[in-house]
Motif scaffolding. Structure first.
Motif, PDB file in Angstrom:
ATOM      1  N   TRP A 100      97.953  11.491  28.660  1.00 21.63           N
ATOM      2  CA  TRP A 100      97.371  10.746  27.544  1.00 21.63           C
ATOM      3  C   TRP A 100      97.719  11.433  26.230  1.00 21.63           C
ATOM      4  CZ3 TRP A 100      94.666   6.379  28.939  1.00 21.63           C
ATOM      5  CH2 TRP A 100      94.370   6.264  30.295  1.00 21.63           C
ATOM      6  N   TRP A 101      97.820  10.624  25.176  1.00 14.52           N
ATOM      7  CA  TRP A 101      98.136  11.124  23.845  1.00 14.52           C
ATOM      8  C   TRP A 101      97.022  10.717  22.893  1.00 14.52           C
ATOM      9  CZ3 TRP A 101     101.152   7.592  20.235  1.00 14.52           C
ATOM     10  CH2 TRP A 101     101.305   8.173  18.971  1.00 14.52           C
ATOM     11  N   GLY A 102      96.503  11.723  22.170  1.00 10.02           N
ATOM     12  CA  GLY A 102      95.564  11.488  21.091  1.00 10.02           C
ATOM     13  C   GLY A 102      94.225  10.913  21.501  1.00 10.02           C
ATOM     14  N   GLY A 103      93.539  10.409  20.514  1.00 10.05           N
ATOM     15  CA  GLY A 103      92.212   9.853  20.696  1.00 10.05           C
ATOM     16  C   GLY A 103      91.268  10.418  19.657  1.00 10.05           C
ATOM     17  N   ASN A 104      89.999  10.143  19.831  1.00 13.98           N
ATOM     18  CA  ASN A 104      88.961  10.545  18.895  1.00 13.98           C
ATOM     19  C   ASN A 104      88.694  12.047  19.009  1.00 13.98           C
ATOM     20  OD1 ASN A 104      86.377  11.132  17.786  1.00 13.98           O
ATOM     21  ND2 ASN A 104      85.875   8.962  17.858  1.00 13.98           N
ATOM     22  N   PHE A 105      89.133  12.805  18.007  1.00 16.30           N
ATOM     23  CA  PHE A 105      89.018  14.264  18.043  1.00 16.30           C
ATOM     24  C   PHE A 105      87.562  14.720  18.016  1.00 16.30           C
ATOM     25  CE2 PHE A 105      89.198  18.603  16.341  1.00 16.30           C
ATOM     26  CZ  PHE A 105      90.102  19.161  17.229  1.00 16.30           C
ATOM     27  N   GLU A 106      86.724  14.037  17.244  1.00 11.68           N
ATOM     28  CA  GLU A 106      85.296  14.402  17.194  1.00 11.68           C
ATOM     29  C   GLU A 106      84.654  14.247  18.569  1.00 11.68           C
ATOM     30  OE1 GLU A 106      83.288  12.332  14.021  1.00 11.68           O
ATOM     31  OE2 GLU A 106      84.797  12.986  12.569  1.00 11.68           O
ATOM     32  N   GLU A 107      85.037  13.199  19.288  1.00 12.85           N
ATOM     33  CA  GLU A 107      84.528  12.994  20.643  1.00 12.85           C
ATOM     34  C   GLU A 107      84.983  14.128  21.561  1.00 12.85           C
ATOM     35  OE1 GLU A 107      84.923   9.836  24.360  1.00 12.85           O
ATOM     36  OE2 GLU A 107      85.698   9.251  22.387  1.00 12.85           O
ATOM     37  N   LEU A 108      86.213  14.560  21.395  1.00 17.58           N
ATOM     38  CA  LEU A 108      86.735  15.679  22.187  1.00 17.58           C
ATOM     39  C   LEU A 108      85.851  16.919  21.991  1.00 17.58           C
ATOM     40  CD1 LEU A 108      90.445  16.775  22.410  1.00 17.58           C
ATOM     41  CD2 LEU A 108      88.640  18.425  22.167  1.00 17.58           C
ATOM     42  N   VAL A 109      85.558  17.253  20.735  1.00 21.31           N
ATOM     43  CA  VAL A 109      84.742  18.431  20.433  1.00 21.31           C
ATOM     44  C   VAL A 109      83.335  18.291  21.018  1.00 21.31           C
ATOM     45  CG1 VAL A 109      83.700  19.787  18.571  1.00 21.31           C
ATOM     46  CG2 VAL A 109      86.076  19.012  18.371  1.00 21.31           C
ATOM     47  N   ILE A 110      82.730  17.126  20.861  1.00 25.09           N
ATOM     48  CA  ILE A 110      81.371  16.883  21.390  1.00 25.09           C
ATOM     49  C   ILE A 110      81.360  17.033  22.903  1.00 25.09           C
ATOM     50  CG2 ILE A 110      79.621  15.087  21.740  1.00 25.09           C
ATOM     51  CD1 ILE A 110      80.402  14.093  18.850  1.00 25.09           C
ATOM     52  N   LYS A 111      82.333  16.431  23.574  1.00 27.07           N
ATOM     53  CA  LYS A 111      82.392  16.520  25.032  1.00 27.07           C
ATOM     54  C   LYS A 111      82.677  17.945  25.494  1.00 27.07           C
ATOM     55  CE  LYS A 111      83.405  11.792  26.372  1.00 27.07           C
ATOM     56  NZ  LYS A 111      84.343  10.892  27.063  1.00 27.07           N
ATOM     57  N   TYR A 112      83.491  18.679  24.739  1.00 30.34           N
ATOM     58  CA  TYR A 112      83.756  20.070  25.095  1.00 30.34           C
ATOM     59  C   TYR A 112      82.469  20.901  24.996  1.00 30.34           C
ATOM     60  CZ  TYR A 112      85.109  24.914  24.788  1.00 30.34           C
ATOM     61  OH  TYR A 112      85.181  26.269  24.984  1.00 30.34           O
ATOM     62  N   LYS A 113      81.736  20.735  23.898  1.00 27.82           N
ATOM     63  CA  LYS A 113      80.489  21.483  23.703  1.00 27.82           C
ATOM     64  C   LYS A 113      79.466  21.147  24.784  1.00 27.82           C
ATOM     65  CE  LYS A 113      80.691  22.210  18.698  1.00 27.82           C
ATOM     66  NZ  LYS A 113      80.090  21.858  17.404  1.00 27.82           N
ATOM     67  N   ALA A 114      79.519  19.914  25.307  1.00 25.00           N
ATOM     68  CA  ALA A 114      78.591  19.480  26.354  1.00 25.00           C
ATOM     69  C   ALA A 114      79.089  19.865  27.755  1.00 25.00           C
ATOM     70  CB  ALA A 114      78.385  17.972  26.270  1.00 25.00           C
ATOM     71  N   GLY A 115      80.245  20.525  27.824  1.00 20.94           N
ATOM     72  CA  GLY A 115      80.793  20.946  29.115  1.00 20.94           C
ATOM     73  C   GLY A 115      81.411  19.816  29.927  1.00 20.94           C
ATOM     74  N   LYS A 116      81.787  18.729  29.264  1.00 18.58           N
ATOM     75  CA  LYS A 116      82.331  17.571  29.969  1.00 18.58           C
ATOM     76  C   LYS A 116      83.855  17.518  29.966  1.00 18.58           C
ATOM     77  CE  LYS A 116      78.299  14.701  29.078  1.00 18.58           C
ATOM     78  NZ  LYS A 116      77.786  13.497  28.435  1.00 18.58           N
ATOM     79  N   ILE A 117      84.490  18.481  29.289  1.00 23.05           N
ATOM     80  CA  ILE A 117      85.947  18.489  29.175  1.00 23.05           C
ATOM     81  C   ILE A 117      86.467  19.895  29.466  1.00 23.05           C
ATOM     82  CG2 ILE A 117      87.817  18.449  27.484  1.00 23.05           C
ATOM     83  CD1 ILE A 117      86.684  16.000  26.290  1.00 23.05           C
ATOM     84  N   ASP A 118      87.514  19.972  30.269  1.00 23.26           N
ATOM     85  CA  ASP A 118      88.206  21.227  30.546  1.00 23.26           C
ATOM     86  C   ASP A 118      89.413  21.307  29.615  1.00 23.26           C
ATOM     87  OD1 ASP A 118      89.583  23.418  31.494  1.00 23.26           O
ATOM     88  OD2 ASP A 118      89.811  22.654  33.543  1.00 23.26           O
ATOM     89  N   LEU A 119      89.372  22.198  28.658  1.00 17.13           N
ATOM     90  CA  LEU A 119      90.448  22.281  27.675  1.00 17.13           C
ATOM     91  C   LEU A 119      91.743  22.842  28.256  1.00 17.13           C
ATOM     92  CD1 LEU A 119      88.574  23.225  24.392  1.00 17.13           C
ATOM     93  CD2 LEU A 119      89.480  21.021  25.095  1.00 17.13           C
TER      94      LEU A 119
END
Length: 189
Positions: A100-119
């Motif tokens: 996947w390419w791009g998307g909502n960066f703010e959502e990425l940060v929120i999901k990362y802080k919530a532990g929902k994304i593996d960077l």
């Protein structure tokens, strides 16, 4: 896998620089083609690591100590990202089965802080590679690039940047395996 004959480049393909290409921006580069249309082409160099980290670029993200790659020589004041796996961010564009390419960066940060994304499944880039209308097609005709249809997201994310060019050519098989061993400067052979 594909070669350049009778092919129109399309989103989701890889552009592999020919071993003879001496342009310092693209020597031994693997470029993910994100967009190709009547206005031109947009891609990201996958194997050129910068000296920067995300937290060097964005003050609000000092907790993100992630490497940043140089996506290309155009607009190096812009930040882009790709990721592998299932669609995780609203607005992402699918480039391959699990890429996947791009998307909502703010959502990425929120999901990362919530532990929902593996960077570890994300890669960040400053700048991009761009071609005006018809320019990429001309470069393909001139044999500057080799087109690769089948993207191996594991190779992209798990191969060391300095090895990715060779890894992709070897995966393509046939004559491309021979090119993978071509020295940067044949005079030193």
């Amino acid at each position: 896998m594909a070669n350049n004959l009778n092919m129109k480049p399309k989103s989701g393909q890889l552009l592999i620089s020919e071993p003879f290409l001496q342009d310092e921006n693209f020597v031994r580069s693997v470029v993910l083609l994100c967009e190709n249309n009547e206005n031109g082409s947009f891609g990201l160099v996958l194997n050129k690591l910068s000296i920067l980290k995300i937290n060097d670029l964005l003050e609000d993200l000092e907790f993100l100590d992630l490497e940043v790659y140089v996506g290309g020589p155009v607009e190096q004041n812009t930040l882009h990202f790709i990721y592998k796996g299932e669609e995780a961010i609203e607005g992402s564009i699918q480039l391959g089965t699990d890429l996947w390419w791009g998307g909502n960066f703010e959502e990425l940060v929120i999901k990362y802080k919530a532990g929902k994304i593996d960077l570890n499944n994300f890669r960040f880039f400053i700048g991009y590679s761009g071609w005006s209308e018809g320019q990429l097609e001309d470069e393909l005709t001139e044999k500057t690039w080799i087109l690769c249809d089948n993207i191996d997201s594991n190779a992209i994310f798990e191969s060391p940047p300095d090895d990715l060019w060779r890894v992709i050519l070897r995966q393509m098989g046939g004559d491309f395996q021979v090119l993978a061993n071509y020295p940067i400067d044949p005079r030193l052979n």
